[in-house]
Design an enzyme around this catalytic site. Structure first.
Site, PDB file in Angstrom:
ATOM      1  N   ASP A 229       0.641  -1.422   0.099  1.00  0.00           N
ATOM      2  CA  ASP A 229      -0.259   0.381   0.515  1.00  0.00           C
ATOM      3  C   ASP A 229       0.743   1.179  -0.048  1.00  0.00           C
ATOM      4  OD1 ASP A 229      -3.348   0.488   1.159  1.00  0.00           O
ATOM      5  OD2 ASP A 229      -2.152   1.638   0.106  1.00  0.00           O
TER       6      ASP A 229
HETATM    7  C1  GLC Z   1      -3.959   4.039  -0.012  1.00  0.00           C
HETATM    8  C2  GLC Z   1      -5.257   3.233   0.046  1.00  0.00           C
HETATM    9  C3  GLC Z   1      -4.502   2.049  -0.965  1.00  0.00           C
HETATM   10  C4  GLC Z   1      -4.743   2.758  -2.503  1.00  0.00           C
HETATM   11  C5  GLC Z   1      -3.632   3.719  -1.871  1.00  0.00           C
HETATM   12  C6  GLC Z   1      -3.275   4.345  -3.454  1.00  0.00           C
HETATM   13  O1  GLC Z   1      -3.586   4.764   0.976  1.00  0.00           O
HETATM   14  O2  GLC Z   1      -5.021   2.006   0.846  1.00  0.00           O
HETATM   15  O3  GLC Z   1      -6.587   1.095  -0.921  1.00  0.00           O
HETATM   16  O4  GLC Z   1      -5.070   1.508  -3.707  1.00  0.00           O
HETATM   17  O5  GLC Z   1      -3.393   4.140  -1.527  1.00  0.00           O
HETATM   18  O6  GLC Z   1      -4.604   5.339  -3.877  1.00  0.00           O
END
Ligand code: GLC
Length: 756
Positions: A229
């Site tokens: 993430d």
């Molecule tokens: C965010 C989310 C994730 C997302 C990523 C990119 O913090 O937790 O679900 O795909 O970052 O935006």
């Protein structure tokens, strides 16, 4: 492609390999121009595309794309074909606006209704979550676009999500929090997985070898790559060793350098780095085989699809005296900001720049004589707005109250701390209900809300979730009966927050959250606690009625490896066409370890004309009867009886039957030196071999000076201590040696039996 990959790896420098393991920008992987390797583009997800127009910006405006119903809505359709169709549409838009990998579906279990991101997740139940996610992944990948199941794993709250440590026992981990991911990965093989921010049992998910390698790859056979993430990586080298191939976002030159240094210092094997590079290249090159970009989104076609999907997601929770459907002749008071300014998606990374939106007010004005009042423009009490709403309600035949939880209440990044609507909304409902005898509440929210203070004042309630950009049309179609609602809750609505099984441990204290309720999440918990709920899992009304009959099972006595076919007839006994979600729950009549009262193990949605009967077939494989046994670190089924409960919700069983598993999972004895008396008596070999010894010490007497049954008194005492307590014996060995000999004999016999 495999030749190409090995060629590429052979030609790549250490620096290029290390760079590939971190994003080039916030949304792209690193390319290697001299070798002709292009960057891959990744975008959220999960219910539409948030593709930033300007790279490398992290938060730039996104290109317009269709905002489909969120996962909480989609799962309420219980329609895997619809999920597949949604996935295909998102993939087509990914091709149109150049996205190689869609960052979705989000599929974490809804442990508490308070989780701010529950709108992005499917269910409290891993089977429903897994099947919906699997269908979405299949849809996306059927077009040659990658999917990314997230957030792996045990990411069930937003509170302190970057640092919290989820302490969860093995059974709950495998039976609840991993099981949905396991279904999606085994059945649909997503090209990528996104690891979560949090730690699991003391180790960050981004460095968790047990999760990313032992479970994901060794047990489940995952063949793609794991990305982090955004911002979840703490130690890049530890991540690569654990099975995390891609750190996002990039660029992170210091992290790339750390990988180079680790290889040069002999702390990271080149073979391990090559394995990560190979996994990345396999997916990136596969994704890039699908030509992207230069297209234009089918705005009208996908908007219509979004509405068709949304119409199957709406859940009719209440319909007293059949106040719905409307017939168009009513004078209608339309109240609520959301009627005019639809609330159709949640806040955070999934927020989509919708191609268009509809307002329910516009559609209603086309079909009825309508008066409108905003009603709940503010979160705090606004009596003037209430008075205005009451005035129009007074003069109407029916009042439609559009009540949407404000984004400020429910979103990624933070959790709710209660289940209430805003004070203004509660006051508005009470006031309108006092002014009009026919009140319909239409809800927009991502997870369960508290209704106890007003539910008895209103006649009908439609749970419309966050239904996507075309949700308004779906809502109005249901209000007028153009669509017969067929949605069912993918999560339990509790009567009050303190009834939730995890109430005392959500969201934990500082950076520790203990999953104390174990496997007893959602309906599994309410059943075990014998707690009433407001609306049960799997619940949803229709404008027609369905009857179940002729339940038949392919075998009453069955063996592992023999899938059971369960058939039944469903009849539409009402006046209008409708769709019913048939749910099959399995109840283990007797088990060595505590198990839920029942668990959802199969479901099917069936469309029926008035008077029509169809046969529904549901299949139960071995896993449907198993639980995860931490003593053996595997799934096991115990021989014995199981009840099959077929019904219209977790609380509405229509037909049942009992089946009998003749042989359980063959397991070696786990008797050991310190096994207790009870464990010896419960072990087939142990009981037999220890019997002479026990008979000698316990004999026939039922009790002695202690006034207790001695076997019961000593049941939890390890056998060597039992022998010491019960005095001398004629063996020249001490109790430990006596028991060790017995243990060896038990294991020998147990293994012999299994191998026979
Ligand atoms: C965010 C989310 C994730 C997302 C990523 C990119 O913090 O937790 O679900 O795909 O970052 O935006």
């Amino acid at each position: 492609m495999s030749l190409q990959i090995s060629d590429l790896i052979a030609q790549m420098t250490l620096e290029e390999k290390a760079a590939l393991c971190t994003g080039e920008t916030a949304w792209t992987t690193s390319g290697v121009e001299r070798l002709g390797l292009e960057s891959a583009f990744v975008s959220d997800g999960p219910h539409g595309l948030r593709r930033v127009a300007v790279v490398p910006s992290l938060m730039a405006e996104a290109i317009p794309a269709t905002c489909f119903p969120v996962a909480a809505a989609l799962s309420a359709s219980w329609n895997v074909d619809l999920a597949h169709e949604l996935g295909q549409a998102i993939a087509q838009e990914a091709i149109d606006i150049h996205v190689d990998i869609v960052l979705g579906p989000g599929m974490n279990i809804k442990r508490s209704p308070l989780c701010g991101r529950n709108f992005e997740y499917f269910s409290e139940d891993p089977l429903l979550a897994g099947k919906m996610a699997s269908a979405l992944v299949d849809g996306i990948q059927s077009k040659g676009v990658g999917a990314c199941v997230k957030h792996f794993a045990v990411n069930n709250q937003e509170t302190r999500r970057f640092t919290v440590d989820a302490i969860v026992d093995d059974r709950a981990l495998h039976e609840i929090y991993l099981a949905g991911f396991e279904i999606a990965i085994r059945e649909s093989n997503p090209w990528t997985v996104m690891c979560a921010y949090n730690s699991v049992n003391g180790t960050f998910a981004a460095e968790n070898h047990y999760l990313l390698t032992e479970v994901l790859r060794d047990q489940w056979g995952f063949e793609g790559f794991v990305m982090s993430d955004w911002g979840a990586v703490h130690d890049r080298v530890a991540g690569i060793k654990a099975g995390l191939e891609l750190e996002m976002p990039g660029p992170s030159p210091d992290r790339t350098q750390a990988v180079v240094d680790a290889v040069n210092a002999g702390e990271l094997d080149m073979a391990t780095l090559n394995q990560a590079v190979e996994r990345l290249l396999k997916v990136i090159l596969r994704a890039q085989e699908t030509p992207k970009g230069g297209g234009t989104i089918d705005v009208a076609g996908h908007h219509a699809l979004a509405q068709r999907i949304a119409s199957e997601c709406l859940v009719l929770l209440k319909n007293e005296d059949n106040v719905l459907p409307l017939d168009g002749n009513e004078r209608v008071a339309v109240i609520g900001k959301a009627a005019k300014n639809p609330v159709f998606q949640g806040g955070g990374s999934s927020h989509i720049n919708a191609t268009r939106t509809d307002s329910a007010l516009d559609f209603l004005r086309q079909r009825s004589e309508v008066q409108y009042a905003v009603g709940d423009a503010s979160v705090d009490l606004d009596q003037a707005a209430i008075d205005e709403a009451v005035t129009i309600a007074n003069g109407a035949d029916v009042a439609l109250l559009f009540i949407a939880l404000p984004e400020s209440v429910e979103s990624e990044g933070y959790d709710r701390d209660n289940l209430y609507l805003t004070p203004q909304q509660v006051a508005l409902i009470h006031a309108v209900a006092a002014a009009n005898p026919r009140v319909v509440v239409i809800l927009n929210n991502g997870s369960a809300i508290d209704m106890h203070s007003w539910i008895n004042d209103v006649d009908a309630i439609i749970e419309a979730w966050l239904p996507g950009q075309a949700g308004a049309g779906a809502i109005v179609d249901v209000l007028f009966g153009d669509v017969n609602p067929s949605g069912k809750l993918g999560e339990t609505f509790p009567i009050k927050l303190s009834d939730t099984p995890c109430h005392l441990s959500f969201p934990g204290e500082q950076d520790i959250v203990r999953y104390g309720e174990g496997i007893f999440v959602g309906y599994r918990g309410y059943d075990a606690l014998e707690r009433e709920v407001l609306f049960p899992f799997g619940y949803g009304l229709s404008y027609t009625q369905f009857e179940y009959s002729n339940l038949h099972v392919s075998a009453i006595d069955f063996d592992l490896g023999q899938a059971l076919q369960v058939t039944l007839d469903v009849t539409n006994v009402g006046e209008v066409a409708g769709k019913e979600v048939v749910q099959l729950y399995v109840a283990d009549v007797e088990s060595r370890l505590p198990r839920p009262v029942k668990e959802l193990k199969a479901f099917a949605k069936v469309a029926l004309e008035p008077g029509e009967t169809k046969q529904v077939t549901l299949t139960l494989d071995d896993r449907a009867f198993m639980y995860y046994d931490p003593n053996y670190s595997q799934w096991v089924a115990e021989a014995g009886e199981f009840d099959l409960l077929v019904g219209s919700s977790a609380a509405d069983t229509r037909l049942t039957t009992r089946v009998n598993l003749t042989e359980g999972t063959p397991l070696p004895s786990n008797i050991a030196l310190n096994s207790t008396l009870n464990e010896w008596l419960a072990d087939p070999e142990g009981a037999e071999l220890a019997k002479p010894l026990l008979d000698k010490f316990f004999g026939e007497e039922e009790s002695d000076s202690l006034g207790v049954d001695m076997l019961t008194f000593f049941q939890d005492l390890p056998l060597p201590q039992v022998l010491r307590f019960t005095g001398e014996d004629d063996s020249d060995k001490n109790p430990d040696e006596i028991v060790k000999d017995l243990v060896d004999k038990v294991h020998a016999r147990s293994m012999h039996k299994i191998q026979a």
